[in-house]
Write a protein that holds these residues in place. Sequence first.
Motif, PDB file in Angstrom:
ATOM      1  N   ARG A  72       0.890  -1.182  -0.069  1.00 48.53           N
ATOM      2  CA  ARG A  72       0.122   0.080  -0.139  1.00 48.53           C
ATOM      3  C   ARG A  72       1.036   1.097  -0.018  1.00 48.53           C
ATOM      4  O   ARG A  72       0.630   2.142  -0.713  1.00 48.53           O
ATOM      5  N   GLU A  73       1.861   1.198   0.796  1.00 49.69           N
ATOM      6  CA  GLU A  73       2.752   2.232   1.011  1.00 49.69           C
ATOM      7  C   GLU A  73       3.647   2.567  -0.343  1.00 49.69           C
ATOM      8  O   GLU A  73       3.737   3.927  -1.052  1.00 49.69           O
TER       9      GLU A  73
ATOM     10  N   LEU B 181       2.468   2.012  -3.278  1.00 48.96           N
ATOM     11  CA  LEU B 181       1.526   2.568  -4.299  1.00 48.96           C
ATOM     12  C   LEU B 181       1.101   4.021  -3.969  1.00 48.96           C
ATOM     13  O   LEU B 181       0.869   4.927  -4.864  1.00 48.96           O
ATOM     14  N   MET B 182       1.442   4.350  -2.763  1.00 53.41           N
ATOM     15  CA  MET B 182       1.261   6.008  -2.257  1.00 53.41           C
ATOM     16  C   MET B 182       2.426   6.758  -2.513  1.00 53.41           C
ATOM     17  O   MET B 182       2.447   7.966  -2.222  1.00 53.41           O
TER      18      MET B 182
ATOM     19  N   ASN C 282       5.092   9.243  -4.195  1.00 54.72           N
ATOM     20  CA  ASN C 282       4.973   9.782  -5.232  1.00 54.72           C
ATOM     21  C   ASN C 282       5.882   9.574  -6.546  1.00 54.72           C
ATOM     22  O   ASN C 282       6.873   9.219  -6.497  1.00 54.72           O
TER      23      ASN C 282
ATOM     24  N   LYS D 241       7.539  11.509   5.222  1.00 48.90           N
ATOM     25  CA  LYS D 241       6.552  12.654   4.740  1.00 48.90           C
ATOM     26  C   LYS D 241       5.420  12.647   5.577  1.00 48.90           C
ATOM     27  O   LYS D 241       5.085  13.784   5.502  1.00 48.90           O
ATOM     28  N   SER D 242       5.174  11.648   6.400  1.00 51.44           N
ATOM     29  CA  SER D 242       4.192  11.965   7.463  1.00 51.44           C
ATOM     30  C   SER D 242       4.802  13.248   8.425  1.00 51.44           C
ATOM     31  O   SER D 242       3.870  13.977   8.731  1.00 51.44           O
TER      32      SER D 242
ATOM     33  N   ALA E  18       4.478  16.348   6.528  1.00 52.71           N
ATOM     34  CA  ALA E  18       3.218  16.855   6.290  1.00 52.71           C
ATOM     35  C   ALA E  18       2.240  17.162   7.647  1.00 52.71           C
ATOM     36  O   ALA E  18       1.387  17.766   7.493  1.00 52.71           O
TER      37      ALA E  18
ATOM     38  N   ILE F 284       3.913   2.412   9.697  1.00 51.68           N
ATOM     39  CA  ILE F 284       3.954   2.766   8.340  1.00 51.68           C
ATOM     40  C   ILE F 284       5.271   3.437   8.125  1.00 51.68           C
ATOM     41  O   ILE F 284       5.602   3.037   6.833  1.00 51.68           O
TER      42      ILE F 284
ATOM     43  N   ARG G 273       7.548   1.706   4.932  1.00 50.31           N
ATOM     44  CA  ARG G 273       8.024   2.706   3.903  1.00 50.31           C
ATOM     45  C   ARG G 273       9.572   2.365   3.833  1.00 50.31           C
ATOM     46  O   ARG G 273      10.329   2.250   2.566  1.00 50.31           O
TER      47      ARG G 273
ATOM     48  N   TYR H 153      -1.846  17.341   6.068  1.00 49.79           N
ATOM     49  CA  TYR H 153      -2.259  16.340   4.972  1.00 49.79           C
ATOM     50  C   TYR H 153      -1.313  16.295   3.747  1.00 49.79           C
ATOM     51  O   TYR H 153      -0.232  17.046   3.806  1.00 49.79           O
ATOM     52  N   TYR H 154      -1.469  15.190   3.009  1.00 51.58           N
ATOM     53  CA  TYR H 154      -0.675  14.833   1.911  1.00 51.58           C
ATOM     54  C   TYR H 154      -1.374  15.935   0.844  1.00 51.58           C
ATOM     55  O   TYR H 154      -2.247  15.723   0.093  1.00 51.58           O
TER      56      TYR H 154
ATOM     57  N   PHE I 228      -2.324  14.838  -2.512  1.00 53.82           N
ATOM     58  CA  PHE I 228      -3.582  13.518  -2.551  1.00 53.82           C
ATOM     59  C   PHE I 228      -4.841  14.337  -2.566  1.00 53.82           C
ATOM     60  O   PHE I 228      -4.890  15.367  -2.549  1.00 53.82           O
TER      61      PHE I 228
END
Lengths: 256, 290
Positions: free
Chosen positions: A61-62, A64-65, A67, A113-114, A117, A133, A137, B85-86, B89
């Motif tokens: 899943r990670e 696919l997410m 960038n 990235k978490s 962000a 998570i 990654r 947030y990302y 997305f």
Amino acid sequence: MKEIQIDPEISEFLNSYTIDYPNEEEMETSIEYILSQVPQKKKRFASFKTSAQTIIANSLREMLMFNWTFWALNSVFLFFGIMSLTVFQTDPYLTLFALAPMPFIAGIFEILKSQHAGLTELEMTLKYNAHQIVSSRLLVVGVFNLFINAAITALCLQVDPGLIFSKLLLSWTIPYVLVSGIAFLIAMSMKSNMVSSVLLTVWFVFCYVMIQTPVTQEFLMQLNGFKAAAFIMAGVIIWIVHIVKIKTFNIRSQGI
Amino acid sequence: MKLTLENVTKTFGDKRAVDGVSTELTNGVYGFLGANGSGKTTLMRMLATVSTPTSGRITLNGNDIFQLGDSYRDLLGYLPQHIGYYKHFTVEKFLFYIASLKGMDKHGAKQRITELLDRVNLTEKTKVKIGKLSGGMKQRVGIAQALLNDPKILIVDEPTAGLDPKERIRFRNLLSEIAQDRIVLLSTHIVSDIEYIAKEILIMKNGRLIEKNTPQKLMEGIQQQVWKVQVNDREVASYQSSYKVGNMVRGSNGVELRIISERKPAGDADHTPVNLEDLYLYYFDKEAGA
């Protein structure tokens, strides 16, 4: 044994006391409550296995997410590696050394990235939480980097079968383990979304200077088993520290 | 379902952010009211397992929430005070991602996302990148993600920040609807957010839980201390320096002041029905004025 003499008045007073024994239901309730307070013995291996399975399952899943810039950048590195070896005929050992940690450094932005962000606090409260998570990654980037390094090693042997396999392996293992470990250490404390770009630039400059300097080039070429093992061991220790840190993610370490 | 806090304390160095809080929470909406720095967010974070208490215990039906681990987090919906947030997305992708991290299956997540986007009035923004949304819309995405797994314990920290009045009412109604069979903990310093929906209000000051009761009971407690007095313009400053003055309504006969005071502030002062703003002023006058 000497019998203790109790004052008759006190004796009478004590005898007037009665103890009400709890009934069956009250005893059951007490036992249930106490049992809930008893710390459960952790089955360490089972817990590790479950955790590892979760991290592997979450990796897809990670991935696919991620960038598209991560994949694009790595395609550029791979292309650059292939061109260097086949067209420009650069030294394969040095080429591998320079390319080895690049996919990982480029992936640091995705791994953290978490944090960049501002989502770590929320992720800590989810079923699959922040440390799982980040670990997922890390696994994606680490395995992908390994795959790229293995592919370039295979290409080197294809281009020149006379190359020494063990030396090729050492050429990329040291930067893969040690440089990526140091880069991650810096990234964890930098907390900036420019971290990958900055670290990649630093690595480019370092490699350029190293290739231009005969002393460092020679040092690298003559790395024997003991010295190489020491570098790899240092990298492994840094990674153990990282893993422990990731497992104990908390809001203070994340600067929330 | 019962969430119990037993003498929960959290210290940062010498500072006691939360100081010996003990209480029990069952189904319904609980409003945490307090000024900035009163310990609301720290307490919320501990309840959401983001941080651990320095001492004391938090249990769900008798089991330590930190021992329960993911089985507790599975019941949890959380909206932090500052959520990121990302940005690249889309709204839908972000919600799908969070749903998968909450362990939801794809089909269930799809249905729930459609339903929640409708509830938070963002259906038209499904395919828009989060970076392009306004602050209020982002906050609504935050509310939607907290509700994705139909949580049995919903913890929302300052959820109405950035929402316009219409959206705030919509959110209040949403909370009120879902609160019947779950524990909803809502932290705010906007009293109107909780005035009509909170089963109980927990007032926090300097890290301590100083009151916990129904809004009605809390308001009854200060009923004799809320006054209404008509003054002229020149007297306003003098009243402000001597009393806790709430609302000031300017009219043709001068200014009507709302005053919180144990003694009658003026001969012609009358008692007036208490509202939650008076209650807030009663407890947090210094902080409010700061």
